[in-house]
Design a protein around this motif. Structure first.
Motif, PDB file in Angstrom:
ATOM      1  N   ALA A 486      50.615  55.076  47.199  1.00 22.87           N
ATOM      2  CA  ALA A 486      50.510  55.780  48.480  1.00 22.87           C
ATOM      3  C   ALA A 486      51.562  55.278  49.454  1.00 22.87           C
ATOM      4  CB  ALA A 486      49.120  55.595  49.074  1.00 22.87           C
ATOM      5  N   HIS A 487      52.052  54.051  49.205  1.00 27.78           N
ATOM      6  CA  HIS A 487      53.065  53.451  50.077  1.00 27.78           C
ATOM      7  C   HIS A 487      54.365  53.177  49.324  1.00 27.78           C
ATOM      8  CE1 HIS A 487      49.847  53.035  52.978  1.00 27.78           C
ATOM      9  NE2 HIS A 487      49.122  52.419  52.066  1.00 27.78           N
ATOM     10  N   SER A 488      54.545  53.838  48.174  1.00 33.67           N
ATOM     11  CA  SER A 488      55.741  53.663  47.343  1.00 33.67           C
ATOM     12  C   SER A 488      55.961  52.192  47.000  1.00 33.67           C
ATOM     13  CB  SER A 488      56.976  54.234  48.060  1.00 33.67           C
ATOM     14  OG  SER A 488      56.794  55.603  48.364  1.00 33.67           O
ATOM     15  N   LEU A 489      54.880  51.528  46.632  1.00 36.19           N
ATOM     16  CA  LEU A 489      54.902  50.123  46.233  1.00 36.19           C
ATOM     17  C   LEU A 489      54.492  50.041  44.770  1.00 36.19           C
ATOM     18  CD1 LEU A 489      54.981  47.060  47.223  1.00 36.19           C
ATOM     19  CD2 LEU A 489      52.506  47.315  47.566  1.00 36.19           C
ATOM     20  N   GLU A 490      55.206  49.235  43.994  1.00 35.45           N
ATOM     21  CA  GLU A 490      54.876  49.096  42.577  1.00 35.45           C
ATOM     22  C   GLU A 490      54.090  47.822  42.325  1.00 35.45           C
ATOM     23  OE1 GLU A 490      57.590  50.082  39.233  1.00 35.45           O
ATOM     24  OE2 GLU A 490      57.549  47.928  38.842  1.00 35.45           O
ATOM     25  N   GLY A 491      52.918  47.946  41.697  1.00 26.70           N
ATOM     26  CA  GLY A 491      52.110  46.790  41.333  1.00 26.70           C
ATOM     27  C   GLY A 491      52.272  46.449  39.864  1.00 26.70           C
ATOM     28  N   ARG A 492      52.460  45.171  39.567  1.00 24.12           N
ATOM     29  CA  ARG A 492      52.636  44.705  38.192  1.00 24.12           C
ATOM     30  C   ARG A 492      51.562  43.675  37.846  1.00 24.12           C
ATOM     31  NH1 ARG A 492      59.264  44.196  37.305  1.00 24.12           N
ATOM     32  NH2 ARG A 492      59.690  46.395  37.741  1.00 24.12           N
ATOM     33  N   SER A 493      51.020  43.756  36.646  1.00 24.40           N
ATOM     34  CA  SER A 493      49.846  42.958  36.253  1.00 24.40           C
ATOM     35  C   SER A 493      50.137  42.126  35.010  1.00 24.40           C
ATOM     36  CB  SER A 493      48.657  43.887  35.984  1.00 24.40           C
ATOM     37  OG  SER A 493      48.435  44.759  37.075  1.00 24.40           O
ATOM     38  N   PRO A 494      50.554  40.871  35.174  1.00 27.57           N
ATOM     39  CA  PRO A 494      50.885  40.028  34.012  1.00 27.57           C
ATOM     40  C   PRO A 494      49.740  39.844  33.023  1.00 27.57           C
ATOM     41  CG  PRO A 494      51.759  39.065  36.026  1.00 27.57           C
ATOM     42  CD  PRO A 494      50.893  40.213  36.449  1.00 27.57           C
ATOM     43  N   PHE A 495      48.476  39.828  33.496  1.00 26.28           N
ATOM     44  CA  PHE A 495      47.358  39.622  32.581  1.00 26.28           C
ATOM     45  C   PHE A 495      47.166  40.802  31.628  1.00 26.28           C
ATOM     46  CE2 PHE A 495      46.007  36.408  35.724  1.00 26.28           C
ATOM     47  CZ  PHE A 495      45.743  35.357  34.858  1.00 26.28           C
ATOM     48  N   LEU A 496      47.831  41.924  31.895  1.00 22.54           N
ATOM     49  CA  LEU A 496      47.746  43.076  31.004  1.00 22.54           C
ATOM     50  C   LEU A 496      48.963  43.187  30.090  1.00 22.54           C
ATOM     51  CD1 LEU A 496      46.205  45.681  33.475  1.00 22.54           C
ATOM     52  CD2 LEU A 496      45.045  44.281  31.754  1.00 22.54           C
ATOM     53  N   ALA A 497      49.661  42.079  29.918  1.00 24.22           N
ATOM     54  CA  ALA A 497      50.811  42.041  29.015  1.00 24.22           C
ATOM     55  C   ALA A 497      50.371  42.244  27.565  1.00 24.22           C
ATOM     56  CB  ALA A 497      51.540  40.710  29.146  1.00 24.22           C
ATOM     57  N   LYS A 498      51.274  42.763  26.772  1.00 27.24           N
ATOM     58  CA  LYS A 498      51.020  43.037  25.354  1.00 27.24           C
ATOM     59  C   LYS A 498      50.413  41.829  24.641  1.00 27.24           C
ATOM     60  CE  LYS A 498      53.719  44.270  21.161  1.00 27.24           C
ATOM     61  NZ  LYS A 498      53.448  43.059  20.345  1.00 27.24           N
TER      62      LYS A 498
END
Length: 610
Positions: A486-498
């Motif tokens: 909604a604010h053109s911000l990208e969230g990244r989640s290391p715990f969901l790595a392959k």
């Protein structure tokens, strides 16, 4: 991070309508391409390869793609397979890998993604999603027509599907739309770890599973506790570093007073100078800012405390809920919206701790599942729990031990698997089934519960698996995606790595829940990185003062929707039940009352703003 949209055998009214609907997901660039009976749209938020070489739709040797997400290990894969091109775009890497491996390339990717890849030679379209479902993809299908989109709002405006009342009844009971379901007929969500293979000439479509976390839960890791901590440390470091290195922009980190975001922040800060970190401080909830500050001080981060006073909540609440494109009962979407808005002023990419609780046993309700099989309770347990839960006073204090025991007795008293799971998770309408006009069917959840209950795995693993596929996929990840985008911000989640998704499910239960301590292995890993004060802290998350809002800040607007004469919910549940809830005439805890009212309010906001 971007927005994608496309259609087969469907005439889009105007291209500008699509770009306007997905603008917030990709404000940097907008393009589309028509090929045969297929049209592909893309709105770009430039993060990797900021040059024109990263533009989409991207074409390469008969392949065309629109891609939303990031592939964090794509340069490693180029080295592994000897793939050389001038552009370092991860989108191009996907096309290079597809040319070499075909769709089996998905097994190699560590990333979050939803993409549409068109093979012009064979006239096949592939729609694919990542392992956990970080990046959304919704699909409208009718006859030989297919329309797909990153978001439901624009998909609805283009296709105008009918409302699915049975699906909405299930939503009210569970608190979110489960797996493929949406509030519309003819529209499904593509599930995590799935791809569609579509013959664009005949319209023949196959839904294929390429990743099942269930497989990992059926593996028993025999490593010692010390070796498991060491290996987890190694793969978590790799995950964090990949998510920093695969950005041409500065990367920040959300930092609460908990261990999940604390671990991510600590590792990231060792790899990035003056990491920008963000903590929420809000009235009516536990203040974690002091604990977060200790981590910020330890790693000398550029720390910002986002103070949310919710003074504009009544004005903002409709916009926050409408963004989701479907009813959303998760009230933590509210602080998520505000903290994402504040973070965007400083950065475009931010790390978070999403997924750790569902993989490593972070919620208090996991503790009893470690010690008892609530999916197969004996008769004595059920009867005694029923008696006690009926005579005990209603629990009102959310974090108290009494409330914990009271809820435990409640879901221990049920024999129906759906009631057990819904009571243990969202805890909304269980026990009030007679108030429904359109009865919840919960077909998909029922099938999954019975299938998983047959697996030769522990009760703890069953609830973790179910929460990954239900709460995380259908509720928590969409909440964060919508709040950030909604604010053109990208969230990244290391715990969901392959590597973590393949490793964590098979860990010994004792490594996750030790007696009554949650996330034991993460807490012990944290001793290497975090101040002692944080390590023993319980799980809190965004604890919003919902029961106060319902009777104060949000009362007027909620009454306006819920007491309206043309409400949608009154076609699904009995109107007098909601009116009695508002008037506090139902025997129910204050917290649960507030959750139910907010769940129904969200339904009304969605419907009235279509």
């Amino acid at each position: 991070m971007c927005g994608i949209f496309g259609s087969i055998n469907y005439k889009i009214p105007t291209e500008s309508q699509i770009f306007e609907g997905l603008w917030h997901r990709g404000p940097d660039e907008q393009n589309f391409k028509k090929i045969n009976n297929l049209t592909l749209f893309h709105t770009r938020l430039a993060i990797q390869d900021l040059s024109v070489a990263g533009q989409q739709p991207m074409e390469y040797k008969g392949l065309v793609i629109v891609f939303n997400g990031e592939i964090y290990n794509h340069m490693e894969l180029r080295l592994k397979y000897g793939l050389k091109e001038k552009s370092n775009s991860d989108t191009l890497t996907i096309l290079l890998l597809f040319g070499l491996l075909g769709i089996k390339m998905l097994d190699e990717l560590d990333g979050m993604f939803a993409f549409a890849l068109y093979d012009t030679i064979n006239r096949r379209l592939y729609l694919a999603r990542d392992r956990s479902g970080k990046k959304p993809l919704y699909i409208y299908s009718k006859g030989d027509t297919i329309v797909f989109s990153s978001e439901l709002n624009i998909l609805y405006k283009v296709t105008l599907p009918e409302i699915d009342y049975a699906s909405l009844s299930d939503y009210l009971y569970l608190g979110h739309h489960y797996r493929k379901s949406t509030p519309y007929k003819l529209i499904n969500e593509l599930e995590n770890g799935h791809y569609l293979r579509i013959d664009t000439l005949t319209g023949f479509t196959e839904d294929i599973t390429w990743f099942k976390i269930e497989t990992s839960y059926n593996v028993n890791n025999q490593s010692s506790y010390e070796d498991s901590i060491s290996h987890l440390d190694t793969i978590l470091q790799k995950a964090v570093i990949r998510r920093i290195d695969s950005s041409d922009l500065d990367v920040g980190s959300f930092l609460s007073g908990g261990i999940d975001s604390g671990l991510v922040t600590a590792i990231a800060a060792q790899h990035t100078s003056k990491l920008k970190t963000f903590t929420v401080k809000m009235p009516g909830s536990f203040d974690e800012s002091a604990l977060a500050q200790k981590v910020a001080d330890k790693y000398d981060t550029n720390h910002t405390i986002v103070e949310i006073d919710f003074s504009d909540l009544q004005n903002d609440i409709e916009k926050i809920l409408i963004n989701h494109g479907e009813p959303n009962s998760d009230n933590s979407a509210i602080p998520s919206f505000y903290v994402a808005k504040a973070a965007k002023k400083h950065i475009t990419v931010v790390l978070n701790g999403d997924g750790a609780d569902e993989l490593f046993g972070g919620y208090r309700r996991y503790v009893p599942f470690k010690h008892m099989d609530f999916f197969n309770p004996n008769t004595i347990t059920k009867i005694s729990s029923q008696i006690l839960s009926n005579i005990l006073p209603v629990a009102n204090n959310k974090q108290s031990n009494y409330t914990y025991i009271y809820r435990l007795l409640k879901f221990a008293s049920y024999s129906d698997l759906v009631k057990i799971y819904c009571s243990a998770s969202s805890d909304l309408f269980v026990g009030f089934e007679d108030q429904f006009i359109v009865k919840p069917e919960m077909k998909a959840l029922t099938e999954d519960l019975h299938r998983i209950n047959e697996y030769p795995i522990s009760s703890l693993k069953k609830i973790l698996l179910l929460d990954f596929e239900s709460m995380l996929f259908s509720r928590l990840l969409p909440k964060m995606d919508i709040a950030t985008m909604a604010h053109s911000l990208e969230g990244r989640s290391p715990f969901l790595a392959k590597e973590i998704l393949e490793y964590a499910p098979g860990l010994n239960d004792n490594y996750k829940i030790k007696n009554i301590q949650t996330k034991s292995i993460l807490r012990d890993l944290s001793k290497k990185y975090l101040p002692n004060d944080l390590i023993s802290q319980p799980k809190r998350g965004f604890e919003v003062p919902l029961k106060n809002w319902v009777d104060n800040e949000l009362k007027d607007i909620m009454d306006e929707y819920l007491l309206s004469t043309n409400s949608l919910y009154s076609k699904i549940i009995k109107r007098d039940f909601i009116e009695n809830l508002i008037a506090k005439k139902i025997k129910i805890s204050d917290e649960r009352r507030a959750k139910i009212l907010f769940c129904v309010f969200s339904l009304e906001v969605w419907y009235k703003n279509l």
